[in-house]
Design a protein around this motif. Structure first.
Motif, PDB file in Angstrom:
ATOM      1  N   GLN A  27       0.709  -1.092   0.015  1.00  0.00           N
ATOM      2  CA  GLN A  27      -0.175  -0.214   0.054  1.00  0.00           C
ATOM      3  C   GLN A  27       0.835   1.116  -0.049  1.00  0.00           C
ATOM      4  OE1 GLN A  27      -2.184  -0.869   3.492  1.00  0.00           O
ATOM      5  NE2 GLN A  27      -3.951  -1.593   2.535  1.00  0.00           N
ATOM      6  N   TRP A  28       2.089   1.072   0.893  1.00  0.00           N
ATOM      7  CA  TRP A  28       2.886   2.374   0.923  1.00  0.00           C
ATOM      8  C   TRP A  28       3.541   2.393  -0.504  1.00  0.00           C
ATOM      9  CZ3 TRP A  28       7.932   3.210   0.168  1.00  0.00           C
ATOM     10  CH2 TRP A  28       8.618   4.376   0.364  1.00  0.00           C
ATOM     11  N   LEU A  29       3.925   1.445  -1.168  1.00  0.00           N
ATOM     12  CA  LEU A  29       4.865   1.618  -2.298  1.00  0.00           C
ATOM     13  C   LEU A  29       3.786   1.916  -3.323  1.00  0.00           C
ATOM     14  CD1 LEU A  29       6.620  -1.722  -2.242  1.00  0.00           C
ATOM     15  CD2 LEU A  29       7.618   0.596  -2.379  1.00  0.00           C
ATOM     16  N   LYS A  30       2.514   1.603  -3.465  1.00  0.00           N
ATOM     17  CA  LYS A  30       1.806   2.105  -4.471  1.00  0.00           C
ATOM     18  C   LYS A  30       1.539   3.646  -4.389  1.00  0.00           C
ATOM     19  CE  LYS A  30      -3.131   1.383  -6.256  1.00  0.00           C
ATOM     20  NZ  LYS A  30      -3.228   2.912  -6.672  1.00  0.00           N
ATOM     21  N   ARG A  31       1.256   4.108  -3.160  1.00  0.00           N
ATOM     22  CA  ARG A  31       1.331   5.355  -2.875  1.00  0.00           C
ATOM     23  C   ARG A  31       2.461   6.009  -3.316  1.00  0.00           C
ATOM     24  NH1 ARG A  31      -1.817  10.058  -2.512  1.00  0.00           N
ATOM     25  NH2 ARG A  31      -1.446  11.277  -0.745  1.00  0.00           N
ATOM     26  N   TYR A  32       3.643   5.502  -2.822  1.00  0.00           N
ATOM     27  CA  TYR A  32       4.834   6.205  -3.548  1.00  0.00           C
ATOM     28  C   TYR A  32       4.986   6.271  -4.984  1.00  0.00           C
ATOM     29  CZ  TYR A  32      10.024   7.065  -3.917  1.00  0.00           C
ATOM     30  OH  TYR A  32      11.063   7.664  -4.132  1.00  0.00           O
ATOM     31  N   TYR A  33       4.605   5.071  -5.666  1.00  0.00           N
ATOM     32  CA  TYR A  33       4.686   5.191  -7.102  1.00  0.00           C
ATOM     33  C   TYR A  33       3.621   6.231  -7.769  1.00  0.00           C
ATOM     34  CZ  TYR A  33       4.135   3.682 -12.025  1.00  0.00           C
ATOM     35  OH  TYR A  33       4.231   3.225 -13.272  1.00  0.00           O
ATOM     36  N   ASP A  34       2.297   6.429  -7.211  1.00  0.00           N
ATOM     37  CA  ASP A  34       1.367   7.111  -7.802  1.00  0.00           C
ATOM     38  C   ASP A  34       2.054   8.543  -7.541  1.00  0.00           C
ATOM     39  OD1 ASP A  34      -0.145   4.975  -8.463  1.00  0.00           O
ATOM     40  OD2 ASP A  34      -1.683   5.124  -6.710  1.00  0.00           O
ATOM     41  N   LEU A  35       2.601   9.116  -6.418  1.00  0.00           N
ATOM     42  CA  LEU A  35       2.919  10.151  -6.235  1.00  0.00           C
ATOM     43  C   LEU A  35       3.893  10.742  -7.230  1.00  0.00           C
ATOM     44  CD1 LEU A  35       3.055  10.569  -2.376  1.00  0.00           C
ATOM     45  CD2 LEU A  35       1.540  11.900  -3.957  1.00  0.00           C
ATOM     46  N   HIS A  36       4.769   9.665  -7.573  1.00  0.00           N
ATOM     47  CA  HIS A  36       5.758   9.975  -8.473  1.00  0.00           C
ATOM     48  C   HIS A  36       5.545   9.774 -10.024  1.00  0.00           C
ATOM     49  CE1 HIS A  36       8.366   9.727  -4.876  1.00  0.00           C
ATOM     50  NE2 HIS A  36       9.327  10.434  -5.617  1.00  0.00           N
ATOM     51  N   CYS A  37       4.676   8.991 -10.390  1.00  0.00           N
ATOM     52  CA  CYS A  37       4.345   8.676 -11.613  1.00  0.00           C
ATOM     53  C   CYS A  37       2.920   8.595 -12.234  1.00  0.00           C
ATOM     54  CB  CYS A  37       4.864   7.237 -11.957  1.00  0.00           C
ATOM     55  SG  CYS A  37       6.418   6.742 -11.422  1.00  0.00           S
ATOM     56  N   GLY A  38       2.101   9.263 -11.198  1.00  0.00           N
ATOM     57  CA  GLY A  38       0.722   9.147 -11.365  1.00  0.00           C
ATOM     58  C   GLY A  38       0.029   7.834 -11.730  1.00  0.00           C
ATOM     59  N   THR A  39      -0.630   7.807 -12.513  1.00  0.00           N
ATOM     60  CA  THR A  39      -1.440   6.515 -12.850  1.00  0.00           C
ATOM     61  C   THR A  39      -0.770   5.913 -14.510  1.00  0.00           C
ATOM     62  OG1 THR A  39      -3.364   7.833 -14.070  1.00  0.00           O
ATOM     63  CG2 THR A  39      -3.524   7.042 -11.894  1.00  0.00           C
ATOM     64  N   ASP A  40       0.235   6.064 -14.667  1.00  0.00           N
ATOM     65  CA  ASP A  40       0.824   5.773 -16.156  1.00  0.00           C
ATOM     66  C   ASP A  40       0.673   4.179 -16.211  1.00  0.00           C
ATOM     67  OD1 ASP A  40       1.308   8.398 -16.564  1.00  0.00           O
ATOM     68  OD2 ASP A  40       3.327   8.376 -16.196  1.00  0.00           O
ATOM     69  N   TYR A  41       0.755   3.507 -15.112  1.00  0.00           N
ATOM     70  CA  TYR A  41       0.777   2.208 -15.343  1.00  0.00           C
ATOM     71  C   TYR A  41      -0.236   1.585 -16.052  1.00  0.00           C
ATOM     72  CZ  TYR A  41      -2.557   2.493 -11.414  1.00  0.00           C
ATOM     73  OH  TYR A  41      -3.557   2.625 -10.544  1.00  0.00           O
ATOM     74  N   VAL A  42      -1.562   2.588 -16.100  1.00  0.00           N
ATOM     75  CA  VAL A  42      -2.641   2.186 -16.867  1.00  0.00           C
ATOM     76  C   VAL A  42      -2.432   2.270 -18.384  1.00  0.00           C
ATOM     77  CG1 VAL A  42      -5.039   2.677 -17.475  1.00  0.00           C
ATOM     78  CG2 VAL A  42      -4.455   2.447 -15.152  1.00  0.00           C
ATOM     79  N   ALA A  43      -1.967   3.284 -18.630  1.00  0.00           N
ATOM     80  CA  ALA A  43      -1.280   3.630 -20.050  1.00  0.00           C
ATOM     81  C   ALA A  43      -0.291   2.925 -20.522  1.00  0.00           C
ATOM     82  CB  ALA A  43      -0.882   5.203 -20.137  1.00  0.00           C
ATOM     83  N   GLN A  44       0.758   2.498 -19.593  1.00  0.00           N
ATOM     84  CA  GLN A  44       1.672   1.554 -19.919  1.00  0.00           C
ATOM     85  C   GLN A  44       1.159  -0.051 -20.391  1.00  0.00           C
ATOM     86  OE1 GLN A  44       4.486   0.674 -16.748  1.00  0.00           O
ATOM     87  NE2 GLN A  44       6.019  -0.322 -18.159  1.00  0.00           N
ATOM     88  N   ALA A  45       0.122  -0.329 -19.751  1.00  0.00           N
ATOM     89  CA  ALA A  45      -0.603  -1.768 -19.815  1.00  0.00           C
ATOM     90  C   ALA A  45      -1.370  -1.662 -21.330  1.00  0.00           C
ATOM     91  CB  ALA A  45      -1.722  -1.943 -18.867  1.00  0.00           C
ATOM     92  N   GLU A  46      -1.883  -0.519 -21.592  1.00  0.00           N
ATOM     93  CA  GLU A  46      -2.570  -0.104 -22.802  1.00  0.00           C
ATOM     94  C   GLU A  46      -1.549  -0.153 -23.956  1.00  0.00           C
ATOM     95  OE1 GLU A  46      -5.827  -0.402 -23.634  1.00  0.00           O
ATOM     96  OE2 GLU A  46      -6.246  -0.659 -21.487  1.00  0.00           O
ATOM     97  N   VAL A  47      -0.251   0.391 -23.836  1.00  0.00           N
ATOM     98  CA  VAL A  47       0.670   0.568 -24.859  1.00  0.00           C
ATOM     99  C   VAL A  47       1.150  -0.888 -24.981  1.00  0.00           C
ATOM    100  CG1 VAL A  47       3.119   1.154 -25.365  1.00  0.00           C
ATOM    101  CG2 VAL A  47       1.394   2.749 -24.176  1.00  0.00           C
ATOM    102  N   GLN A  48       1.377  -1.716 -23.963  1.00  0.00           N
ATOM    103  CA  GLN A  48       1.880  -3.265 -24.036  1.00  0.00           C
ATOM    104  C   GLN A  48       0.749  -3.794 -24.936  1.00  0.00           C
ATOM    105  OE1 GLN A  48       2.315  -4.343 -20.201  1.00  0.00           O
ATOM    106  NE2 GLN A  48       4.460  -3.527 -19.785  1.00  0.00           N
ATOM    107  N   LYS A  49      -0.363  -3.819 -24.673  1.00  0.00           N
ATOM    108  CA  LYS A  49      -1.383  -4.355 -25.623  1.00  0.00           C
ATOM    109  C   LYS A  49      -1.376  -3.934 -27.068  1.00  0.00           C
ATOM    110  CE  LYS A  49      -4.590  -4.948 -21.823  1.00  0.00           C
ATOM    111  NZ  LYS A  49      -6.120  -4.460 -21.297  1.00  0.00           N
TER     112      LYS A  49
END
Length: 266
Positions: free
Chosen positions: A111-133
């Motif tokens: 939970q802490w790591l997710k908070r840390y990631y979101d603060l630094h990278c936002g929600t780019d992981y969703v876009a990244q997943a779409e790019v991979q698809k």
């Protein structure tokens, strides 16, 4: 980049992200297939997450991807601690608790790591997943567009074999019965899963409702700081109720104290 997280108490939203959401986020971001948060206890996922935020801070070649023994896990946590030191991340690593594979400890750290990631990278992981698809779709499309090589003419033997009619095997009665039984079971399981999903959604809505109320109470208590002694005593008594835990296995997250500011330097 300096990120300031203030007023991180037990009611902070980061610590109310459920296991299902955490696992979905983790698997989407890393391309993994974790089914339980305690599977991250070997430190592999933690190293990869920090490497996502700070590319190059941890060498992927040094991560022991199949770590199962304690000394292998500790080696991964050493890499993680070195990365924290390099990036001046103000967070104590509770290695002795994480390595035991307890659900609560590993969930809170994720939970802490997710908070840390979101603060630094936002929600780019969703876009990244779409790019991979999209890249995968492009690869498949390119394969389909490749020219087909001309086939060699078949030999006489091969031609005769190809001309021989093939009789399809007809499933036996017992085989049909087994298939029907499996289909019925699969349908029942699907309906059960759908019902459970509805229950989960209702529980999450109820959780969010009560969380918002508790958070309002916590903020109200914080706003009473600096008042007279009676008011402060009342506020403290309310906060002691908010932070009280009934389970011996539940451990209050380190640094999760109201009105505390945690500086995370990257």
């Amino acid at each position: 980049v300096t990120v300031t997280m203030s007023n991180i108490g037990m009611m902070e939203g980061a610590f109310f992200v459920g296991r299902t959401e955490i696992l979905a986020w983790l698997n989407t971001l890393l391309g993994t297939s974790y089914t339980k948060v305690e599977q991250a206890c070997n430190g592999v996922a933690y190293c990869l997450l920090i490497e996502k935020v700070h590319p190059g801070v941890i060498s992927k070649k040094k991560i022991k991807m199949e770590a199962k023994l304690e000394h292998e896990m500790i080696a991964n946590y050493k890499l993680l601690q070195n990365a924290f030191d390099k990036k001046k991340i103000d967070r104590v690593l509770p290695v002795d608790r994480l390595i035991k594979g307890r659900t609560q400890d590993n969930l809170e750290f994720l939970q802490w790591l997710k908070r840390y990631y979101d603060l630094h990278c936002g929600t780019d992981y969703v876009a990244q997943a779409e790019v991979q698809k999209e890249n995968l779709r492009q690869t498949v499309a390119n394969e389909k567009r490749k020219p087909v090589r001309a086939k060699r003419p078949l030999s006489a033997t091969a031609t005769a074999a190809a001309a021989t009619p093939v009789v399809a095997a007809v499933p036996s009665t017992s085989g049909k019965s087994a298939i029907a039984e499996q289909t019925t079971k699969a349908r029942a399981q699907t309906e059960k899963i759908a019902a459970l999903q509805v229950t989960i959604n209702d529980l999450e809505k109820e959780r969010d409702f009560y969380f918002s109320k508790l958070r309002e109470i916590e903020v109200a208590c914080q706003n009473l700081e600096g008042g007279n002694e009676a008011v402060q005593a009342f506020a403290e008594s309310v906060k002691s109720i908010l932070y009280k835990t009934d389970s011996e296995d539940f451990v209050v997250p380190e640094g999760a104290i109201c009105a505390e500011e945690v500086q995370i330097a990257a």
